[in-house]
Motif scaffolding. Sequence first.
Motif, PDB file in Angstrom:
ATOM      1  N   ARG A 114      -1.290  -0.264  -5.642  1.00  0.00           N
ATOM      2  CA  ARG A 114      -0.633   0.974  -5.075  1.00  0.00           C
ATOM      3  C   ARG A 114      -0.443   1.048  -3.534  1.00  0.00           C
ATOM      4  N   GLU A 143      -5.599  14.276  -3.881  1.00  0.00           N
ATOM      5  CA  GLU A 143      -4.365  14.327  -4.625  1.00  0.00           C
ATOM      6  C   GLU A 143      -4.011  13.025  -5.023  1.00  0.00           C
ATOM      7  N   GLN A 146      -5.159  10.996  -8.168  1.00  0.00           N
ATOM      8  CA  GLN A 146      -4.714  11.647  -9.413  1.00  0.00           C
ATOM      9  C   GLN A 146      -3.181  10.872  -9.634  1.00  0.00           C
ATOM     10  N   LEU A 147      -2.642  10.291  -8.765  1.00  0.00           N
ATOM     11  CA  LEU A 147      -1.349   9.771  -9.079  1.00  0.00           C
ATOM     12  C   LEU A 147      -1.266   8.296  -9.775  1.00  0.00           C
ATOM     13  N   ALA A 150       3.973   5.628 -11.516  1.00  0.00           N
ATOM     14  CA  ALA A 150       5.270   6.380 -11.817  1.00  0.00           C
ATOM     15  C   ALA A 150       5.473   7.478 -10.772  1.00  0.00           C
ATOM     16  N   LYS A 151       4.289   8.053 -11.038  1.00  0.00           N
ATOM     17  CA  LYS A 151       4.007   9.427 -10.257  1.00  0.00           C
ATOM     18  C   LYS A 151       4.122   9.257  -8.589  1.00  0.00           C
ATOM     19  N   LEU A 152       3.320   8.223  -8.205  1.00  0.00           N
ATOM     20  CA  LEU A 152       3.282   7.820  -6.895  1.00  0.00           C
ATOM     21  C   LEU A 152       4.858   7.403  -6.481  1.00  0.00           C
ATOM     22  N   ALA A 154       7.497   8.444  -7.687  1.00  0.00           N
ATOM     23  CA  ALA A 154       8.465   9.504  -7.736  1.00  0.00           C
ATOM     24  C   ALA A 154       8.147  10.509  -6.554  1.00  0.00           C
ATOM     25  N   ARG A 155       7.116  10.896  -6.109  1.00  0.00           N
ATOM     26  CA  ARG A 155       6.447  11.347  -5.084  1.00  0.00           C
ATOM     27  C   ARG A 155       6.938  10.816  -3.795  1.00  0.00           C
TER      28      ARG A 155
END
Length: 318
Positions: A114, A143, A146-147, A150-152, A154-155
């Motif tokens: 990550r 925060e 919790q990612l 995929a969400k990381l 996108a953010r």
Amino acid sequence: MGAAAGSGPALVDLEAAERARLIDEIRALEDLKSAVAAAQARATAAFDASSRRSQARAGLKADQLGRGIGSQIGLARRESPRRGTQLLGLARILTTEMPHTLNALSQGVISEYRATILVRETACLSLPDRQCVDEQIAGNLAELEQLGDAKLIARIKALSYGLDPHSVVNRAAKAVSERYVSCRPAPDTMTYLTGLLPVTQGVGVYAALSREADQVCRMPWCGAPIRHYDHIRPFREGGLTRAENIQGLCVACNQAKEAPGWDSVVTGGVEAPESSEVPATPGTPAAPPLPPLPSIPSIPSIPERSRPTSSTGGGTLC
């Protein structure tokens, strides 16, 4: 008596406690792996800086400084020279440009992978914008934890586009120029065919390969190559020229199907037909259903005046 004692409440409680201990140990080891990865990044960056100073004292030109360092990192980590160079680049960015990401890695909040995502997805940004993303995402450890992947991503992309939309668009354009197709051997006389393509080209290639996968006549036990694309429900009876009403047949089976007493129906549903079942003529046993068809894209409707009414050659809709 021993069996009864071994299966009592005490054993159940003991196993539950052991599972809790093991899951805590797994989590602690995961945190340790991240902390070790952060320590490796710092050591890698320090080794890089020291090696460059040594090379400069030895008289190497400025454009040759750093030569061979990635290979040394790869050897130390039992990786290829290419992978060692990638890890060296990651270490440089983490230690000089993204301190919040390095801190999150050190505390076990994120994994090395990550951290790589954060570095990779901000590569198109200027240093101030990259550090802004680093602070906003990796600076909030609660925060960040919790990612998922995929969400990381996108953010990061959302923040990057807000900071510098032109760089994001340019990155997409550069990605198109780096498209490629490769072929490499696989076990059992097979090959891996890999392509990195723009989405429209990739979907088109996949659709073409899917169509090519279905090359054998759909008539049970025939096995001849497909020569005609046939309407399962004939056009003259209201059959539509659409994927769910089309089947591949050889010339002989397509012509035989037009004889009196023959009929075809779709089994398996209209959206994903499993086979074309041809009811037997009198005195002949019914054919079993065929294996599922591969997924193929919908064939657009053809204007009525353009629809042929008979089979005249290879690939003809009839």
